[in-house]
Write a protein that holds these residues in place. Structure first.
Motif, short mmCIF file in Angstrom:
data_model
loop_
_atom_site.label_atom_id
_atom_site.label_comp_id
_atom_site.label_asym_id
_atom_site.label_seq_id
_atom_site.Cartn_x
_atom_site.Cartn_y
_atom_site.Cartn_z
N ALA A 16 0.81 -1.22 0.00
CA ALA A 16 0.00 0.00 0.00
C ALA A 16 0.84 1.27 0.00
O ALA A 16 0.31 2.36 -0.17
N GLY A 17 2.16 1.13 0.19
CA GLY A 17 3.03 2.30 0.24
C GLY A 17 4.37 2.00 -0.38
O GLY A 17 4.64 0.88 -0.82
N CYS A 18 5.23 3.01 -0.41
CA CYS A 18 6.58 2.86 -0.96
C CYS A 18 7.35 1.81 -0.16
O CYS A 18 7.51 1.95 1.06
N ALA A 19 7.82 0.79 -0.85
CA ALA A 19 8.51 -0.32 -0.18
C ALA A 19 9.74 0.16 0.60
O ALA A 19 9.95 -0.22 1.76
N GLU A 20 10.56 1.03 0.00
CA GLU A 20 11.78 1.50 0.66
C GLU A 20 11.47 2.46 1.80
O GLU A 20 12.13 2.42 2.85
N CYS A 21 10.50 3.35 1.61
CA CYS A 21 10.13 4.28 2.69
C CYS A 21 9.56 3.51 3.88
O CYS A 21 9.85 3.82 5.04
N ARG A 32 3.99 5.54 -7.12
CA ARG A 32 4.02 4.99 -8.47
C ARG A 32 4.22 3.48 -8.37
O ARG A 32 4.96 3.00 -7.52
N ARG A 33 3.58 2.76 -9.27
CA ARG A 33 3.64 1.30 -9.28
C ARG A 33 4.33 0.81 -10.55
O ARG A 33 3.95 1.19 -11.66
N CYS A 34 5.35 -0.02 -10.39
CA CYS A 34 6.04 -0.60 -11.53
C CYS A 34 5.08 -1.53 -12.28
O CYS A 34 4.47 -2.42 -11.68
N ALA A 35 4.94 -1.29 -13.58
CA ALA A 35 4.01 -2.09 -14.38
C ALA A 35 4.58 -3.46 -14.74
O ALA A 35 3.85 -4.31 -15.24
N ALA A 36 5.86 -3.69 -14.47
CA ALA A 36 6.46 -4.99 -14.77
C ALA A 36 6.42 -5.93 -13.58
O ALA A 36 6.09 -7.10 -13.72
N CYS A 37 6.76 -5.41 -12.39
CA CYS A 37 6.88 -6.31 -11.23
C CYS A 37 6.00 -5.93 -10.04
O CYS A 37 5.97 -6.65 -9.05
N GLY A 38 5.31 -4.79 -10.11
CA GLY A 38 4.42 -4.38 -9.04
C GLY A 38 5.06 -3.57 -7.92
O GLY A 38 4.38 -3.13 -7.01
N HIS A 39 6.37 -3.34 -7.99
CA HIS A 39 7.05 -2.57 -6.95
C HIS A 39 6.39 -1.20 -6.79
O HIS A 39 6.18 -0.50 -7.77
N VAL A 40 6.03 -0.85 -5.56
CA VAL A 40 5.47 0.48 -5.30
C VAL A 40 6.59 1.34 -4.73
O VAL A 40 7.23 0.98 -3.74
N GLY A 41 6.82 2.48 -5.39
CA GLY A 41 7.84 3.43 -4.96
C GLY A 41 7.28 4.84 -4.95
O GLY A 41 6.23 5.10 -5.51
N CYS A 42 8.01 5.73 -4.32
CA CYS A 42 7.56 7.12 -4.22
C CYS A 42 7.99 7.92 -5.45
O CYS A 42 8.97 7.60 -6.12
N CYS A 43 7.24 8.98 -5.74
CA CYS A 43 7.46 9.82 -6.92
C CYS A 43 8.72 10.68 -6.79
O CYS A 43 9.33 10.76 -5.73
N ASP A 44 9.06 11.34 -7.87
CA ASP A 44 10.27 12.17 -7.89
C ASP A 44 10.16 13.44 -7.05
O ASP A 44 11.17 14.06 -6.77
N SER A 45 8.96 13.83 -6.64
CA SER A 45 8.82 14.97 -5.71
C SER A 45 9.07 14.54 -4.27
O SER A 45 9.29 15.38 -3.41
N SER A 46 9.02 13.25 -4.01
CA SER A 46 9.25 12.70 -2.67
C SER A 46 10.73 12.74 -2.33
O SER A 46 11.58 12.67 -3.22
N PRO A 47 11.06 12.82 -1.04
CA PRO A 47 12.48 12.85 -0.65
C PRO A 47 13.29 11.66 -1.18
O PRO A 47 14.43 11.81 -1.60
N GLY A 48 12.70 10.46 -1.18
CA GLY A 48 13.45 9.26 -1.56
C GLY A 48 13.53 8.97 -3.05
O GLY A 48 14.43 8.28 -3.50
N GLN A 49 12.58 9.44 -3.84
CA GLN A 49 12.53 9.20 -5.28
C GLN A 49 12.75 7.72 -5.62
O GLN A 49 13.50 7.37 -6.53
N HIS A 50 12.05 6.85 -4.89
CA HIS A 50 12.30 5.41 -5.02
C HIS A 50 11.74 4.78 -6.28
O HIS A 50 12.25 3.74 -6.72
N ALA A 51 10.71 5.35 -6.91
CA ALA A 51 10.21 4.77 -8.16
C ALA A 51 11.26 4.89 -9.26
O ALA A 51 11.52 3.94 -9.99
N THR A 52 11.88 6.07 -9.37
CA THR A 52 12.93 6.25 -10.37
C THR A 52 14.15 5.39 -10.04
O THR A 52 14.76 4.81 -10.94
N SER A 114 10.31 19.88 2.01
CA SER A 114 11.16 18.75 1.63
C SER A 114 10.88 18.23 0.23
O SER A 114 11.59 17.35 -0.24
N LEU A 115 9.84 18.75 -0.44
CA LEU A 115 9.53 18.26 -1.77
C LEU A 115 10.63 18.64 -2.73
O LEU A 115 11.22 19.70 -2.66
N ARG A 116 10.88 17.71 -3.65
CA ARG A 116 11.92 17.93 -4.66
C ARG A 116 11.24 18.42 -5.93
O ARG A 116 10.14 18.02 -6.24
#
Length: 117
Positions: A16-21, A32-52, A114-116
């Protein structure tokens, strides 16, 4: 979307949330959700930018918004918006009662600073 390479509609989201956060006690702005494997990560405005970061590490080029009411895709490899694509396995967004930014209880009071960009 005419080119659905890198998309597996049968794979459910990782959570339900960013896996790394979630693992590191962080917070996110949007998801954001990876369309290949389902990984949920945070957007590029988020501190972690985990989807990218997931795209860079995995090579999986396409994500879909994981926000309620949004169904657009982004193709990192082509650096472009893809307004439509195949229906992905449910759920199609984080729970509607989960706030953005989130998760509840971990977002700092001055989160907007903190938004990027």
């Amino acid at each position: 979307m005419s080119d659905d390479r890198g998309i597996d509609p049968a794979v459910p989201p990782s959570g339900a949330g960013c896996a790394e956060c979630e693992a590191g006690g962080g917070w996110w702005f949007h998801l954001r959700r990876c369309a290949a494997c389902g990984h949920v990560g945070c957007c590029d405005s988020s501190p972690g930018q985990h989807a990218t970061a997931h795209f860079r590490a995995s090579g999986h080029p396409v994500v879909q918004s994981y926000e309620p009411g949004e169904d657009w895709f982004w193709d990192y490899a082509a650096d472009r918006l893809r307004e439509s694509g195949p229906a992905l396995a449910p759920p199609v967004s984080h729970p509607e009662d989960q706030p953005s930014p989130g998760p509840a209880g971990r977002v700092p009071a001055d989160w907007a600073r903190s938004l990027r960009g």
